[in-house]
Design a protein around this motif. Structure first.
Motif, PDB file in Angstrom:
ATOM      1  N   THR A 167      -5.539  -2.139   6.024  1.00  0.00           N
ATOM      2  CA  THR A 167      -5.853  -1.336   7.637  1.00  0.00           C
ATOM      3  C   THR A 167      -4.857  -0.587   6.709  1.00  0.00           C
ATOM      4  OG1 THR A 167      -5.067  -1.206   9.622  1.00  0.00           O
ATOM      5  CG2 THR A 167      -3.310  -1.792   7.979  1.00  0.00           C
ATOM      6  N   GLN A 168      -4.793  -0.334   5.842  1.00  0.00           N
ATOM      7  CA  GLN A 168      -3.810   0.984   5.626  1.00  0.00           C
ATOM      8  C   GLN A 168      -4.952   1.453   3.957  1.00  0.00           C
ATOM      9  OE1 GLN A 168       0.215   0.750   4.621  1.00  0.00           O
ATOM     10  NE2 GLN A 168       0.747  -0.704   6.885  1.00  0.00           N
ATOM     11  N   ILE A 169      -5.823   1.342   3.796  1.00  0.00           N
ATOM     12  CA  ILE A 169      -6.407   1.644   2.389  1.00  0.00           C
ATOM     13  C   ILE A 169      -7.325   2.962   3.185  1.00  0.00           C
ATOM     14  CG2 ILE A 169      -7.900   0.981   0.946  1.00  0.00           C
ATOM     15  CD1 ILE A 169      -4.968  -0.313   0.319  1.00  0.00           C
ATOM     16  N   ARG A 170      -8.183   3.678   2.385  1.00  0.00           N
ATOM     17  CA  ARG A 170      -8.835   4.704   2.991  1.00  0.00           C
ATOM     18  C   ARG A 170     -10.197   4.569   2.164  1.00  0.00           C
ATOM     19  NH1 ARG A 170      -4.387   5.872   4.063  1.00  0.00           N
ATOM     20  NH2 ARG A 170      -2.938   7.370   5.447  1.00  0.00           N
ATOM     21  N   LEU A 171     -11.730   5.285   2.478  1.00  0.00           N
ATOM     22  CA  LEU A 171     -12.241   5.095   1.261  1.00  0.00           C
ATOM     23  C   LEU A 171     -12.377   5.913   0.302  1.00  0.00           C
ATOM     24  CD1 LEU A 171     -14.815   6.528   4.855  1.00  0.00           C
ATOM     25  CD2 LEU A 171     -15.051   4.074   3.204  1.00  0.00           C
ATOM     26  N   TRP A 172     -10.896   7.280   0.127  1.00  0.00           N
ATOM     27  CA  TRP A 172     -11.167   7.399  -1.342  1.00  0.00           C
ATOM     28  C   TRP A 172     -10.537   7.185  -2.895  1.00  0.00           C
ATOM     29  CZ3 TRP A 172     -10.401   9.296   3.229  1.00  0.00           C
ATOM     30  CH2 TRP A 172      -9.865   9.828   3.977  1.00  0.00           C
ATOM     31  N   ASN A 174       1.036  -1.375  -0.091  1.00  0.00           N
ATOM     32  CA  ASN A 174       0.127   0.119  -0.419  1.00  0.00           C
ATOM     33  C   ASN A 174       0.775   1.304  -0.094  1.00  0.00           C
ATOM     34  OD1 ASN A 174       0.507  -1.088   3.246  1.00  0.00           O
ATOM     35  ND2 ASN A 174      -0.191   1.105   2.980  1.00  0.00           N
ATOM     36  N   VAL A 175       1.864   1.239   0.597  1.00  0.00           N
ATOM     37  CA  VAL A 175       2.829   2.246   0.372  1.00  0.00           C
ATOM     38  C   VAL A 175       3.314   2.289  -0.883  1.00  0.00           C
ATOM     39  CG1 VAL A 175       5.316   2.799   1.565  1.00  0.00           C
ATOM     40  CG2 VAL A 175       3.461   2.085   3.540  1.00  0.00           C
ATOM     41  N   PHE A 176       3.822   1.505  -0.893  1.00  0.00           N
ATOM     42  CA  PHE A 176       4.066   1.370  -2.443  1.00  0.00           C
ATOM     43  C   PHE A 176       3.055   1.943  -3.604  1.00  0.00           C
ATOM     44  CE2 PHE A 176       4.181  -0.077  -7.213  1.00  0.00           C
ATOM     45  CZ  PHE A 176       4.990   0.555  -7.761  1.00  0.00           C
ATOM     46  N   TYR A 177       1.978   2.026  -3.712  1.00  0.00           N
ATOM     47  CA  TYR A 177       0.682   2.188  -4.048  1.00  0.00           C
ATOM     48  C   TYR A 177       0.639   3.838  -3.899  1.00  0.00           C
ATOM     49  CZ  TYR A 177       0.585  -1.637  -7.365  1.00  0.00           C
ATOM     50  OH  TYR A 177       0.220  -3.249  -7.959  1.00  0.00           O
ATOM     51  N   GLN A 178       0.893   4.683  -2.955  1.00  0.00           N
ATOM     52  CA  GLN A 178       0.043   5.388  -2.575  1.00  0.00           C
ATOM     53  C   GLN A 178       1.430   6.676  -2.465  1.00  0.00           C
ATOM     54  OE1 GLN A 178      -1.123   4.663   1.423  1.00  0.00           O
ATOM     55  NE2 GLN A 178      -2.765   4.100   0.743  1.00  0.00           N
ATOM     56  N   LYS A 235      -9.557   2.016  -6.726  1.00  0.00           N
ATOM     57  CA  LYS A 235     -10.052   1.169  -6.563  1.00  0.00           C
ATOM     58  C   LYS A 235      -9.162  -0.686  -6.656  1.00  0.00           C
ATOM     59  CE  LYS A 235     -13.726  -2.753  -7.008  1.00  0.00           C
ATOM     60  NZ  LYS A 235     -13.338  -3.803  -7.567  1.00  0.00           N
ATOM     61  N   THR A 236      -8.855  -0.409  -8.231  1.00  0.00           N
ATOM     62  CA  THR A 236      -7.855  -0.839  -8.853  1.00  0.00           C
ATOM     63  C   THR A 236      -6.170  -0.807  -7.771  1.00  0.00           C
ATOM     64  OG1 THR A 236      -8.984  -0.006 -10.701  1.00  0.00           O
ATOM     65  CG2 THR A 236      -6.656  -1.066 -10.843  1.00  0.00           C
ATOM     66  N   MET A 237      -6.181   0.089  -7.339  1.00  0.00           N
ATOM     67  CA  MET A 237      -4.629   0.059  -6.341  1.00  0.00           C
ATOM     68  C   MET A 237      -5.491  -0.422  -5.060  1.00  0.00           C
ATOM     69  SD  MET A 237      -3.766   1.347  -3.219  1.00  0.00           S
ATOM     70  CE  MET A 237      -5.358   2.661  -2.657  1.00  0.00           C
ATOM     71  N   VAL A 238      -7.019  -1.340  -4.422  1.00  0.00           N
ATOM     72  CA  VAL A 238      -6.932  -1.477  -3.674  1.00  0.00           C
ATOM     73  C   VAL A 238      -7.250  -2.948  -3.922  1.00  0.00           C
ATOM     74  CG1 VAL A 238      -9.077  -2.243  -1.934  1.00  0.00           C
ATOM     75  CG2 VAL A 238      -8.087   0.035  -2.220  1.00  0.00           C
ATOM     76  N   ASP A 239      -7.122  -3.611  -4.922  1.00  0.00           N
ATOM     77  CA  ASP A 239      -7.514  -4.440  -5.534  1.00  0.00           C
ATOM     78  C   ASP A 239      -5.135  -4.624  -6.470  1.00  0.00           C
ATOM     79  OD1 ASP A 239      -9.950  -5.040  -5.632  1.00  0.00           O
ATOM     80  OD2 ASP A 239     -10.763  -4.546  -8.062  1.00  0.00           O
ATOM     81  N   ASN A 240      -4.842  -4.405  -6.630  1.00  0.00           N
ATOM     82  CA  ASN A 240      -3.583  -4.319  -6.498  1.00  0.00           C
ATOM     83  C   ASN A 240      -2.517  -5.004  -5.271  1.00  0.00           C
ATOM     84  OD1 ASN A 240      -3.535  -4.621  -9.399  1.00  0.00           O
ATOM     85  ND2 ASN A 240      -3.121  -1.868  -9.014  1.00  0.00           N
TER      86      ASN A 240
END
Length: 523
Positions: free
Chosen positions: A429-434, A314-318, A437-442
């Protein structure tokens, strides 16, 4: 940092939903990214009936101490503190102590016998004080707080590191296989290389990254991979996959039913050291690996100077990918599974959930109950949304099915409770509402791909008095010898002497104590 402030913790996310944007009140939710409508029944476990309100009629001060990392903790007037103070009729104060001074502060408190109402502990300090009557046994109370029983890993995690039948702590959740290698796919493509499958492949690819100008700037200014030491200089960071491939255990492992340390694995150590020494001598390994700070390899990856790094997805994508794109808009990263070692072994960095949150056994029953109510709410559906995203209308807004982060989110950092203190067991735990979705799936795909390669430290929850007292010192001494081999200052065979010295300095005693502790868990 050393005065009482109103609330904080570890984090990455916060969440919340409200009946109206202007109210700033979070609404109950179902799953993290699928908020329930405002009319949904209350699932939070927070007080709502008149009898529950009677239990909250007396305002109580609650003091919590947490480790403070980059950026420090919340000031006293943070909106999250105000919200929780109002909801639970409390005056919530957090004492934020920097990670460098946290142990010292705990020792001062222990000497005076004055601990906060609740505080975070690392393994050694938890075990040191576990049987001293300092921590509240929460097991008899759990029936009143269903979210704590359900959302914190269940009986196994609540029992972990406590005597049988006692729950002296809550776990601070960490994703077990949290990190994974990421590799520059655009570099692979430019150099006509395939994804590495084995350690030999890994070496050949990283050598090409170091020698064949993958960024096309005409300079010899890239490395294949980097590394660093842990903050206490007792082990490496960012290269667990290489250690696991050579058959080294994750600090402590099992062999023939006995607990062994990686410090005692002569053959595996020498094979690993020879690989690293070759990479260092040929300029494949970052020359500064021994003096890098923990985050330096990530920074170098973001800067386009390293072709492979061990990253949190998640840190990678964000963070990492956006920063890399600023340097190289064509930069592309894909997940690299752990390379297979000479005997086919694979493993990835694997966390043990040894950080624990305790409640002071000496506080009165009213405070105990109020803390438990607060904690039960924080890991409920509504509380989880709040602590991952903040307050609706303050830290984000909702328009139809769309969520938008507001500037106050970055300013107020509502995620600190989840990030630095208490959070439910939740891969997102490190994913936010906004978040996209593609990032979350990854992110979830990376976690799922890493799951089969757990590389567990079998002594994570065990106690060795000698390790607590002297382990850091003798491990640092061993690392000094190992680094000299990698840097070509000593021959690989000198590690035999380093192993024997580690054993003599206390390693044999530590091994004996961990084996005795392990055998107790098997009864």
């Amino acid at each position: 940092m050393k005065k009482w402030l109103s609330i904080s913790i570890v984090g990455l996310l916060a969440a919340s939903m409200a009946a109206g944007c202007s109210s700033g009140k979070p609404a109950a939710t179902g799953k993290d990214n699928n908020p329930a409508p405002a009319s949904a029944p209350d699932k939070t476990g927070a007080p709502s009936a008149s009898s529950a309100q009677d239990e909250l009629k007396d305002k109580l001060e609650l003091n919590i101490m947490a480790i403070s990392y980059e950026g420090g903790g919340w000031p006293a007037n943070n909106p999250m503190i105000d919200y929780l103070n109002k909801k639970f009729n409390i005056d919530l104060k957090f004492q934020w102590i920097s990670q460098d001074n946290y142990k010292e502060k705990l020792n001062v408190m222990a000497a005076s016998g004055e601990f906060p109402d609740s505080f975070l502990l690392m393994k050694d300090d938890f075990l040191k004080w576990r049987d001293k009557g300092i921590f509240l046994d929460i097991k008899p109370l759990l029936a009143k707080y269903p979210n704590l029983a359900k959302q914190l890993g269940g009986e196994e995690q609540l029992q972990f590191m406590s005597p049988k039948g006692k729950y002296y702590s809550f776990p601070y959740y960490q994703i077990e296989t949290q990190t994974s290698f990421g590799i520059r796919k655009d570099w692979l493509d430019k150099l006509g290389l395939q994804m590495p499958q084995t350690l030999d492949d890994f070496y050949n690819v990283t050598k090409a990254f170091a020698k064949q100008d993958p960024d096309g700037n005409g300079k010899n200014d890239t490395y294949g991979f980097s590394a660093s030491l842990l903050a206490n200089k007792t082990d490496f960071k960012h290269i667990d996959q290489i250690k696991a491939a050579y058959g080294l255990v994750n600090t402590w492992g099992l062999k023939d039913g006995k607990v062994i340390s990686w410090h005692s694995q002569n053959k595996e150590l020498k094979d690993f050291a020879a690989f690293m020494a070759k990479a260092y001598a040929e300029g494949v390994l970052d020359k500064d690996f021994a003096i890098n700070k923990v985050k330096d390899p990530q920074d170098k990856y973001e800067a386009g100077k390293v072709g492979i790094d061990d990253v949190v997805p998640n840190v990678f994508y964000q963070t990492i990918e956006p920063n890399l794109k600023k340097i190289d808009p064509k930069g592309e990263t894909v997940q690299l599974l752990p390379p297979k070692g000479p005997t086919g072994l694979q493993g990835t960095a694997t966390n043990a959930i040894t950080q624990r949150i305790v409640i002071n056994a000496k506080i009165d029953a009213k405070k105990q109950d109020r803390l438990m109510k607060l904690f039960d709410y924080l890991v409920s559906d509504e509380g989880n949304t709040l602590t991952k995203n903040g307050i609706e209308g303050v830290h984000y807004k909702k328009e139809g099915d769309k969520y938008t982060k507001l500037d106050a989110f970055d300013k107020d950092r509502p995620i600190l409770i989840s990030a630095w203190y208490l959070r439910r067991f939740d891969l997102n735990t490190q994913i936010r509402l906004w978040d996209d979705k593609t990032m979350v799936d990854n992110v979830n795909k990376w976690f799922k791909n890493s799951e089969p390669f757990k590389w567990t430290n079998v002594a994570a929850g065990l106690e060795s008095p000698t390790d607590t007292k002297n382990g850091t010192t003798i491990d640092q001494k061993f690392m000094t010898a190992l680094i000299k081999v990698i840097m070509g200052e000593q021959p690989v065979d000198s590690l035999d002497q380093a192993v024997e010295q580690w054993k003599k300095d206390g390693g044999d005693k530590i091994t004996q104590e961990y084996n005795e502790a392990y055998q107790q868990t098997q009864k």
